[in-house]
Scaffold this active site. Structure first.
Site, PDB file in Angstrom:
ATOM      1  N   GLU A 141      47.899 115.054   5.393  1.00  9.46           N
ATOM      2  CA  GLU A 141      47.829 116.483   5.720  1.00  9.46           C
ATOM      3  C   GLU A 141      48.503 117.373   4.693  1.00  9.46           C
ATOM      4  O   GLU A 141      48.029 118.447   4.373  1.00  9.46           O
ATOM      5  CB  GLU A 141      48.428 116.724   7.109  1.00  9.46           C
ATOM      6  CG  GLU A 141      47.924 117.973   7.805  1.00  9.46           C
ATOM      7  CD  GLU A 141      48.570 119.259   7.321  1.00  9.46           C
ATOM      8  OE1 GLU A 141      47.948 120.329   7.453  1.00  9.46           O
ATOM      9  OE2 GLU A 141      49.705 119.203   6.810  1.00  9.46           O
ATOM     10  N   HIS A 200      53.864 116.823   9.771  1.00  3.33           N
ATOM     11  CA  HIS A 200      52.866 117.856   9.488  1.00  3.33           C
ATOM     12  C   HIS A 200      53.154 118.384   8.079  1.00  3.33           C
ATOM     13  O   HIS A 200      53.021 117.659   7.098  1.00  3.33           O
ATOM     14  CB  HIS A 200      52.957 118.939  10.566  1.00  3.33           C
ATOM     15  CG  HIS A 200      51.729 119.768  10.711  1.00  3.33           C
ATOM     16  ND1 HIS A 200      51.462 120.499  11.845  1.00  3.33           N
ATOM     17  CD2 HIS A 200      50.700 120.014   9.867  1.00  3.33           C
ATOM     18  CE1 HIS A 200      50.305 121.133  11.706  1.00  3.33           C
ATOM     19  NE2 HIS A 200      49.835 120.873  10.507  1.00  3.33           N
ATOM     20  N   HIS A 216      56.296 116.859  15.009  1.00  3.47           N
ATOM     21  CA  HIS A 216      55.867 117.172  16.378  1.00  3.47           C
ATOM     22  C   HIS A 216      56.116 115.955  17.268  1.00  3.47           C
ATOM     23  O   HIS A 216      55.168 115.263  17.664  1.00  3.47           O
ATOM     24  CB  HIS A 216      54.381 117.544  16.405  1.00  3.47           C
ATOM     25  CG  HIS A 216      54.008 118.682  15.516  1.00  3.47           C
ATOM     26  ND1 HIS A 216      54.282 119.998  15.824  1.00  3.47           N
ATOM     27  CD2 HIS A 216      53.386 118.709  14.309  1.00  3.47           C
ATOM     28  CE1 HIS A 216      53.837 120.786  14.854  1.00  3.47           C
ATOM     29  NE2 HIS A 216      53.297 120.024  13.918  1.00  3.47           N
ATOM     30  N   ASN A 268      53.933 124.821  11.486  1.00  3.05           N
ATOM     31  CA  ASN A 268      52.842 124.148  10.786  1.00  3.05           C
ATOM     32  C   ASN A 268      53.309 123.691   9.409  1.00  3.05           C
ATOM     33  O   ASN A 268      53.258 122.511   9.088  1.00  3.05           O
ATOM     34  CB  ASN A 268      51.642 125.094  10.667  1.00  3.05           C
ATOM     35  CG  ASN A 268      50.459 124.484   9.962  1.00  3.05           C
ATOM     36  OD1 ASN A 268      50.565 124.020   8.830  1.00  3.05           O
ATOM     37  ND2 ASN A 268      49.305 124.492  10.621  1.00  3.05           N
ATOM     38  N   ASN A 279      49.410 129.508   8.267  1.00  2.00           N
ATOM     39  CA  ASN A 279      49.266 128.081   7.993  1.00  2.00           C
ATOM     40  C   ASN A 279      50.139 127.683   6.802  1.00  2.00           C
ATOM     41  O   ASN A 279      51.348 127.605   6.916  1.00  2.00           O
ATOM     42  CB  ASN A 279      47.784 127.752   7.761  1.00  2.00           C
ATOM     43  CG  ASN A 279      47.477 126.282   7.882  1.00  2.00           C
ATOM     44  OD1 ASN A 279      48.254 125.434   7.497  1.00  2.00           O
ATOM     45  ND2 ASN A 279      46.305 125.965   8.431  1.00  2.00           N
ATOM     46  N   ASP A 331      44.204 126.454   4.119  1.00  2.00           N
ATOM     47  CA  ASP A 331      45.189 125.590   4.766  1.00  2.00           C
ATOM     48  C   ASP A 331      46.453 125.559   3.904  1.00  2.00           C
ATOM     49  O   ASP A 331      47.064 126.591   3.663  1.00  2.00           O
ATOM     50  CB  ASP A 331      44.599 124.194   4.996  1.00  2.00           C
ATOM     51  CG  ASP A 331      45.306 123.425   6.102  1.00  2.00           C
ATOM     52  OD1 ASP A 331      46.542 123.464   6.159  1.00  2.00           O
ATOM     53  OD2 ASP A 331      44.624 122.758   6.905  1.00  2.00           O
ATOM     54  N   ASN A 332      46.836 124.410   3.395  1.00  2.00           N
ATOM     55  CA  ASN A 332      48.080 124.307   2.632  1.00  2.00           C
ATOM     56  C   ASN A 332      47.926 124.824   1.201  1.00  2.00           C
ATOM     57  O   ASN A 332      46.862 124.725   0.592  1.00  2.00           O
ATOM     58  CB  ASN A 332      48.556 122.854   2.589  1.00  2.00           C
ATOM     59  CG  ASN A 332      49.068 122.392   3.944  1.00  2.00           C
ATOM     60  OD1 ASN A 332      49.794 123.122   4.622  1.00  2.00           O
ATOM     61  ND2 ASN A 332      48.679 121.200   4.351  1.00  2.00           N
TER      62      ASN A 332
END
Length: 353
Positions: free
Chosen positions: A52, A114, A133, A167, A223, A268-269
Site C-alpha cells: 500500500e 497502512h 489499524h 490513512n 489521503n 492516493d499516496n
C-alpha cells in the site's frame, strides 16, 4: 396529506439521483484506462497481498507496507497479520525480506499497516512511523530500524482523539508528524453515506508530544501526504476531488494553502523525489473498481508531477494498466532510475526507467 407525502418523496428521490450523478463523477465511474507501458518491469516476488505504501531511504533501502485489511477493500490473506518488507534497490535483481518486529508490549498478531514514513536523525538513526489499524481506532507505531539485524524495534504506540481514522503520515521528527484522517465516522455505513453525499469531513492533523492540532480540513477524503525536500511545503492528496494541494508550512507547524492541482484520477499516496522535488503519485483511474470484481479488476496509474510550485506544472502519465498486470495502484517511488509501484491489496511492480 397524501399529496404532500408524494411531493416530499419525489424531492427525496430527485436529491438522491442528483447525488448519484455527483458520486459517479467524483469516483470517475466511467473512465477507461489507455495503457501506458514501461519496457523493463517485473512483478516483485513475495508480494501477493498488497504494497500500500512505499518509503525509500537515501541509501536505496525501501520499506513496503503489506497486508492491509480495510473495510470494503479486497484482501487475499485475511487471516495473516500485516508486515513491513525491505528491498535493497542497489542490487541488480532485488528481492524483498520481511522485517521481524521485536517488542515487549506491541501485539504483532494485530499489525495492520497502512501509510508509512521515515525520519533519519542526526546520528543516522532511522525511525519508521506506521499508521496501524489494530481495531476500529487507528494508531501510529514508532519503530527504530536496526539495519544490521534487519529488524524493527518497537518503541512506542501513539494514540490521540484527533487521529481516529488515519490513512497516511509524513514524519518531521522521531515523534512529530502530519497525518491525514480520511474518514470522520468509524461506522462503515455512515462512512459510505458521507462518501456518497460528498460531505467534506476529512482533515490533516499535526502531532507532536507537546502539541496536537488540526491544520487543514474540509477534504473530500484526504489521503496521501508528503513534504518537499527543503521542508517548506506539504502536499496533500484529496482523493475524490481529484486534487493535490500545496501548502506552505510555517514555523509553528500550521499550513497555508498556496495552490491546488486538478487531475483526472483519484490520487492516493504521494512520494517526493529528494533530488528533483518531483511528485510521484499512485492513482486509481476509476474509483468504482477499487471495490474488487475479478471480472473487471481495478486499474492502475502512476503520475509524475514536475515543477508543481510553478504556474504550469508538468503532469505525465508514466504508467497505466487496466488491471491485467497490476490492480489498484496506491503508491510510486523512484531511486536512481528505478521505479517501485505499490498497490492497495495486489502485487507490486519494479521497473528500470
Amino acid at each position: 396529506m397524501e399529496k404532500l407525502l408524494l411531493t416530499l418523496l419525489g424531492l427525496g428521490l430527485t436529491a438522491v439521483k442528483d447525488h448519484q450523478s455527483s458520486y459517479q463523477t467524483r469516483m470517475n465511474a466511467f473512465r477507461e484506462v489507455k495503457p501506458v507501458e514501461l519496457p523493463n518491469c517485473n512483478l516483485i516476488k513475495g508480494i501477493e497481498s498488497g504494497s500500500e505504501d512505499l518509503e525509500i531511504l537515501s541509501n536505496g533501502l525501501a520499506f513496503i507496507s503489506s497486508g492491509l485489511k480495510y473495510t470494503g477493500i479486497k484482501t487475499f490473506e485475511p487471516e495473516k497479520p500485516g508486515k513491513i518488507l525491505l528491498m535493497d534497490l542497489n542490487k541488480e535483481d532485488p528481492t524483498v525480506l520481511e522485517l521481524a518486529i521485536t517488542a515487549n508490549k506491541f501485539n504483532v498478531s494485530s499489525f495492520n499497516p497502512h501509510g508509512i514514513s521515515t525520519f533519519t536523525d542526526e546520528d543516522n538513526t532511522v525511525y519508521l512511523l506506521v499508521v496501524n489499524h489494530p481495531d476500529v481506532h487507528a494508531t501510529v507505531e514508532l519503530f527504530k530500524f536496526q539495519e544490521e539485524e534487519k529488524t524493527l524495534l518497537h518503541l512506542k504506540t501513539i494514540r490521540h482523539e484527533l487521529l481516529p481514522n488515519m490513512n497516511d503520515i509524513v514524519a518531521v521528527g522521531p515523534e512529530h508528524f502530519y497525518a491525514t484522517n480520511n474518514h470522520f465516522f468509524f461506522n462503515p455505513f455512515l462512512r459510505s453515506w458521507v462518501i456518497y453525499l460528498g460531505l467534506e469531513l476529512s482533515d490533516v492533523v499535526y502531532y507532536s508530544p507537546n502539541e496536537v492540532q488540526v491544520v487543514a480540513d474540509e477534504f473530500d477524503v484526504a489521503n496521501g501526504i508528503n513534504i518537499s525536500p527543503d521542508g517548506k511545503y506539504v502536499y496533500v492528496a484529496e482523493t475524490l476531488a481529484h486534487k493535490i494541494h500545496v501548502y506552505e508550512k510555517h514555523d509553528n507547524w500550521t499550513l497555508t494553502l498556496l495552490k491546488s492541482v486538478v487531475l483526472n484520477t483519484l490520487v492516493d499516496n504521494i512520494s517526493v523525489d529528494p533530488v528533483t522535488g518531483d511528485l510521484w503519485v499512485g492513482c486509481h483511474p476509476n474509483g468504482m473498481r477499487i471495490f474488487y470484481n475479478s471480472e473487471v479488476p481495478p486499474a492502475s496509474e502512476v503520475l509524475q508531477i514536475q515543477n508543481i510550485l510553478t504556474e504550469e506544472p508538468k503532469v505525465t502519465v508514466v504508467y497505466a494498466d487496466n488491471g491485467t498486470v497490476l490492480q489498484g495502484s496506491s503508491a510510486a517511488s523512484v531511486y536512481k532510475g528505478k521505479l517501485l509501484i505499490g498497490t492497495v491489496f495486489h502485487k507490486a511492480l519494479y521497473c528500470k526507467l
